[in-house]
Each structure stands twice: as structure tokens, then as C-alpha cells.
Design a protein around this motif. Structure first.
Motif, PDB file in Angstrom:
ATOM      1  N   UNK A   1       0.825  -1.204   0.000  1.00  0.00           N
ATOM      2  CA  UNK A   1       0.000   0.000   0.000  1.00  0.00           C
ATOM      3  C   UNK A   1       0.859   1.254   0.000  1.00  0.00           C
ATOM      4  N   UNK A   2       0.175   2.381  -0.117  1.00  0.00           N
ATOM      5  CA  UNK A   2       0.805   3.692   0.086  1.00  0.00           C
ATOM      6  C   UNK A   2       1.317   3.752   1.528  1.00  0.00           C
ATOM      7  N   UNK A   3       2.477   4.369   1.751  1.00  0.00           N
ATOM      8  CA  UNK A   3       3.345   5.091   0.819  1.00  0.00           C
ATOM      9  C   UNK A   3       4.453   4.191   0.269  1.00  0.00           C
ATOM     10  N   UNK A   4       5.120   4.680  -0.751  1.00  0.00           N
ATOM     11  CA  UNK A   4       6.335   4.050  -1.274  1.00  0.00           C
ATOM     12  C   UNK A   4       7.444   5.085  -1.223  1.00  0.00           C
ATOM     13  N   UNK A   5       8.503   4.770  -0.479  1.00  0.00           N
ATOM     14  CA  UNK A   5       9.645   5.683  -0.323  1.00  0.00           C
ATOM     15  C   UNK A   5      10.810   5.107  -1.121  1.00  0.00           C
ATOM     16  N   UNK A   6      11.240   5.778  -2.183  1.00  0.00           N
ATOM     17  CA  UNK A   6      12.325   5.235  -3.007  1.00  0.00           C
ATOM     18  C   UNK A   6      13.638   5.116  -2.231  1.00  0.00           C
ATOM     19  N   UNK A   7      14.512   4.250  -2.726  1.00  0.00           N
ATOM     20  CA  UNK A   7      15.871   4.184  -2.217  1.00  0.00           C
ATOM     21  C   UNK A   7      16.565   5.508  -2.521  1.00  0.00           C
ATOM     22  N   UNK A   8      17.550   5.853  -1.703  1.00  0.00           N
ATOM     23  CA  UNK A   8      18.203   7.161  -1.849  1.00  0.00           C
ATOM     24  C   UNK A   8      18.745   7.383  -3.251  1.00  0.00           C
ATOM     25  N   UNK A   9      19.216   6.319  -3.905  1.00  0.00           N
ATOM     26  CA  UNK A   9      19.763   6.456  -5.260  1.00  0.00           C
ATOM     27  C   UNK A   9      18.692   6.908  -6.238  1.00  0.00           C
ATOM     28  N   UNK A  10      17.472   6.518  -5.977  1.00  0.00           N
ATOM     29  CA  UNK A  10      16.365   6.814  -6.893  1.00  0.00           C
ATOM     30  C   UNK A  10      15.474   7.958  -6.414  1.00  0.00           C
ATOM     31  N   UNK A  11      15.881   8.626  -5.345  1.00  0.00           N
ATOM     32  CA  UNK A  11      15.109   9.759  -4.845  1.00  0.00           C
ATOM     33  C   UNK A  11      15.240  10.926  -5.821  1.00  0.00           C
ATOM     34  N   UNK A  12      14.124  11.600  -6.063  1.00  0.00           N
ATOM     35  CA  UNK A  12      14.156  12.733  -6.977  1.00  0.00           C
ATOM     36  C   UNK A  12      12.890  13.542  -6.871  1.00  0.00           C
ATOM     37  N   UNK A  13      12.678  14.461  -7.809  1.00  0.00           N
ATOM     38  CA  UNK A  13      11.487  15.323  -7.754  1.00  0.00           C
ATOM     39  C   UNK A  13      10.175  14.554  -7.765  1.00  0.00           C
ATOM     40  N   UNK A  14      10.175  13.338  -8.307  1.00  0.00           N
ATOM     41  CA  UNK A  14       8.948  12.564  -8.366  1.00  0.00           C
ATOM     42  C   UNK A  14       8.625  11.806  -7.100  1.00  0.00           C
ATOM     43  N   UNK A  15       9.522  11.837  -6.114  1.00  0.00           N
ATOM     44  CA  UNK A  15       9.265  11.126  -4.859  1.00  0.00           C
ATOM     45  C   UNK A  15       8.100  11.784  -4.122  1.00  0.00           C
ATOM     46  N   UNK A  16       7.223  10.963  -3.580  1.00  0.00           N
ATOM     47  CA  UNK A  16       6.023  11.489  -2.939  1.00  0.00           C
ATOM     48  C   UNK A  16       6.344  12.211  -1.634  1.00  0.00           C
ATOM     49  N   UNK A  17       5.524  13.167  -1.298  1.00  0.00           N
ATOM     50  CA  UNK A  17       5.627  13.836  -0.005  1.00  0.00           C
ATOM     51  C   UNK A  17       4.778  13.075   1.005  1.00  0.00           C
ATOM     52  N   UNK A  18       5.003  13.387   2.271  1.00  0.00           N
ATOM     53  CA  UNK A  18       4.255  12.725   3.323  1.00  0.00           C
ATOM     54  C   UNK A  18       5.155  12.443   4.511  1.00  0.00           C
ATOM     55  N   UNK A  19       4.598  11.777   5.506  1.00  0.00           N
ATOM     56  CA  UNK A  19       5.370  11.473   6.706  1.00  0.00           C
ATOM     57  C   UNK A  19       4.838  10.208   7.344  1.00  0.00           C
ATOM     58  N   UNK A  20       5.666   9.597   8.153  1.00  0.00           N
ATOM     59  CA  UNK A  20       5.225   8.431   8.910  1.00  0.00           C
ATOM     60  C   UNK A  20       4.224   8.878   9.977  1.00  0.00           C
ATOM     61  N   UNK A  21       3.182   8.076  10.150  1.00  0.00           N
ATOM     62  CA  UNK A  21       2.158   8.377  11.145  1.00  0.00           C
ATOM     63  C   UNK A  21       1.924   7.171  12.036  1.00  0.00           C
TER      64      UNK A  21
END
Length: 415
Positions: free
Chosen positions: A355-375
Motif C-alpha cells: 500500500x501507500x506510501x512508497x519511499x524510493x531508495x536514496x539512489x532513486x530519490x528525486x522530484x517525483x518522490x512522494x511527499x508525506x510522513x510516517x504516522x
């Protein structure tokens, strides 16, 4: 030693079962836990519906239908055959449209206010009459929105074919993408949901132990994978989302499905369960070990230690309020030699499926990475895949609950 514990002796893992190794596991979950979970989940969807200013939420994804009503009729089949659906009206009834001859499957479920026969309009079932079938279906949906919607014409849909969208819009309804509402609703688990998930994980770990105990030279990948299917099915589970178990050179590159390859002594056996188990919850766990219970060679041990380091480092970051961007900035950096063979993500949510969310690996982090926070109340999986050129892959993954102060691991099978 208590029933259900995992222990290690000189050679093998053994998973104790109070009913005996030849018996399925019996769930200790009380009916009232299931009833509270059902009420909570439908309430979460209604909350999202109210916030969206939509008249209704139309569900075709069988995982969403299971979440809403706990009816699980032919889920895998209806993942690719849209033959049953649900409509939840804001401030109005929750209606289950069941496949012909199957209304009894949903009778008595407390969240369902009305049961109706589903109108099937896919080509396989309607052929050259598909246009008329689609029209009949859309007329019924539009009539319900007119009856209960109070003039609101916005309808949120999770997965809907284009012809269905066009038919609703032709009747004055405004299509709204509903996946965002179902994903956000499902992301925060109640205590009762966690209890149901713990049992799915318990069943999954029994299956993993069966894989381990049969990880001997001469066994095929498919034979090992079948042990997880067996334990899940006989204990009331549903299906496996993937077939990710490979050995030796077939572990790298990752994402090869299990085959009839025979496992050799000393080779790595790596797998990812992706198991939809009892009560419809997912146990998404990964482990790697050697065939024949041998000691790891130097390369295997180096990769394994690297994977463990990634898991433990990223686990310690998880806490409520931490943004995904901040997690990425602080996350463990995999060595350069492992980068070309990396996994594509570091963390993902899990509930009745990935399910949501999906946090990319640091190598693949970029402008398309979703915003949000752990809850607090989220359940997430922490991932690692470590390999390098000409080596085998080590796949590790653990499933954790985000608590008020940090995290709690829900799986207990040894890493």
C-alpha cells in the motif's frame, strides 16, 4: 518454550505448532476483534468520502471491497474480471453488488445495507451486447446517486475501465480518482487490524519455517515455494502476490520467478513472501539462507552483513512525524558496488496488500518522490536487496508498526 516460537538448533529451524506439524494453525482471534475491525475500516472509508465532497465511492478492486465489507468472493478472479463491485454513498447506504449466484456470500455482513445483483458489462460476458450492458449498469449507478446524493454528482472510483467512466459522465456524473481515498484510509490501522495482521504473519512464518526445513540439496525452487502456499491455504489464507523465490545464480538479477531449477548445497536461497493471508492481510517478509544449512562463504557473508546493516539503520529512523524526505536524507547509503543491483525502494506501506506510501531508495530519490510522513498506526516494510557483480542476492525485509514513540517489529522470524 512456548507454542509458536522459533528456535535454532545445530542444523534447522523448527516452528512449533500446538496442533501438530500435520495440522493447520488455528486462529486465536476473537469474533469481536473481527467485528470491530470491520466497523473501523468502513468508517475510515466514509471519513475519506466526507472529506472529498463526493456523493459516493465506487469500488471494484477486490482488496478495497474486502477492506470495506470483509466479503472475499473470488478475489483473484475478480482482480482481472470486473464482475462485482460496491457503492458507498455519503450519508447513505453501503451497497454490495455481488456476482450472479453469489449473493449468499455477502449475506449477514454488518457493513452492507443492501445486496444487489451485479450488472456485468465487460466484453467477455457481454460480447457484442457490451454497449447495452454498460448502459444498464451506468443507469443504475446514476439512479442511486440521484436518489441519495442530494444533488452532488461527484463519484469517486478506485479502478474503472474507460468505457465505464464515459458512461457515468454521459449521465451527468463527474468522475473523481478514488484510489487516493482508499489508500489513505487503509494506511492507518486500528489495534484490531494489527491483531489480525499478527496472525497472518504467524501463519507466514510457519510457511517460512517449512521452506527452511526443506532447504536441502536436490529440492527445486518451486517445491520450496509450494510450502508457503500450503501453510497459507490450510490456515485460511488467500493467495501469494508473486513467485519470488530463487537460488544460486538465479537470485541475481532479482525479480526472477521460481523455476524447476534444483538448489545446490551452499547456494543462497532468497525469497519475498508477498502473502495475502488469513483475514485478508498481507505478510510481506523476505529472508535469505544457504541451501543445506551450510556456513556462508566470504562473499555471501559480506553481502548479508551489508543487508543487515541497511535494515537495522533504516529501522531506527522510523518514528511518527518523520517526513519521507527526512527519512531519505538520513537513510543508509548502499556501497557503490551494490548500486547497480539495488532494490528500487527503501520502505513501503502494507495492509491488505502492498500500500501507500512508497519511499524510493536514496539512489532513486528525486522530484517525483512522494511527499508525506510516517504516522502512528501505519504498518511499513523496511527493504534491503544486496548483490554485486557475479554474486548472489541477499533479500531481507521486515514488517513494522509505527508506534507513538518509534516502531515495533511485527515479525519474529530470525533475520
Amino acid at each position: 518454550m512456548t507454542d509458536g516460537s522459533v528456535f535454532k538448533d545445530d542444523r534447522k529451524l523448527t516452528y512449533l505448532n500446538a496442533e501438530g506439524a500435520d495440522k493447520p494453525l488455528k486462529s486465536p482471534v476473537l469474533n469481536e476483534v473481527v467485528e470491530r475491525a470491520r466497523s473501523y475500516r468502513l468508517g475510515r472509508l466514509r471519513e475519506q468520502l466526507d472529506r472529498s465532497d463526493c456523493a459516493a465511492l465506487l469500488l471494484y478492486d477486490p482488496c478495497n471491497i474486502r477492506y470495506a465489507f470483509d466479503c472475499s468472493n473470488m478475489q483473484v478472479w475478480t482482480l482481472h474480471n470486473p464482475m462485482r463491485y460496491a457503492l458507498i454513498v455519503a450519508g447513505g447506504p453501503a451497497i454490495m453488488f455481488e456476482f450472479k449466484g453469489c449473493l449468499h456470500q455477502s449475506e449477514g455482513l454488518p457493513g452492507i445495507d443492501e445486496l444487489r445483483m451485479a450488472k456485468t458489462w465487460m466484453f467477455m460476458a457481454s460480447g457484442d451486447k457490451v454497449e447495452a450492458a454498460t448502459s444498464d449498469w451506468a443507469n443504475e449507478i446514476a439512479d442511486l446517486i440521484a436518489q441519495y446524493g442530494g444533488g452532488n454528482t461527484r463519484i469517486a472510483c478506485d479502478t474503472l475501465d474507460g468505457s465505464g467512466v464515459h458512461a457515468l459522465e454521459a449521465r451527468g456524473l463527474k468522475y473523481v480518482e478514488g484510489a487516493q481515498f482508499t489508500e489513505i484510509a487503509r494506511s492507518i490501522k486500528s489495534a484490531d487490524e494489527i491483531e489480525l495482521m499478527r496472525w497472518t504473519i504467524r501463519v507466514c512464518e510457519a510457511g517460512m519455517a517449512r521452506i527452511y526445513d526443506h532447504s536441502v540439496p536436490g529440492v527445486t525452487e518451486r517445491e520450496l515455494w509450494a510450502h508457503l502456499h500450503f501453510e497459507n491455504a490450510r490456515s485460511g489464507g488467500d493467495w501469494l502476490e508473486t513467485k519470488l523465490l530463487t537460488c544460486g545464480p538465479r537470485t541475481n538479477p532479482w525479480y526472477q520467478e521460481c523455476s524447476d531449477r534444483v538448489c545446490q548445497a551452499g547456494e543462497m536461497i532468497s525469497f519475498d513472501t508477498d502473502m495475502i493471508g488469513p483475514y485478508g492481510y498481507c505478510a510481506d517478509l523476505s529472508r535469505s539462507w544457504t541451501c543445506g544449512f551450510t556456513a556462508m562463504n566470504a562473499t555471501q557473508q559480506e553481502n548479508y552483513d551489508t543487508a543487515l546493516a541497511q535494515i537495522h539503520h533504516n529501522l531506527e529512523l522510523v518514528k511518527p512525524g518523520l517526513s519521507f524526505d527526512e527519512f531519505n536524507a538520513k537513510s543508509w547509503r548502499i556501497p557503490d558496488a551494490n548500486v547497480p543491483y539495488r532494490y528500487s525502494l527503501a520502505v513501503h506501506g502494507v495492509g491488505m496488500a502492498d500500500e501507500w506510501p512508497v519511499v524510493p531508495l536514496h539512489v532513486d530519490w528525486g522530484p517525483g518522490a512522494m511527499s508525506g510522513r510516517f504516522e502512528q498506526g501505519m504498518v511499513v516494510c523496511i527493504e534491503s536487496l544486496i548483490a554485486k557483480e557475479h554474486s548472489e542476492s541477499i533479500k531481507l525485509e521486515t514488517q513494522v508498526l509505527v508506534t507513538a514513540t518509534g516502531y515495533e517489529r511485527l515479525d519474529s522470524f530470525p533475520l
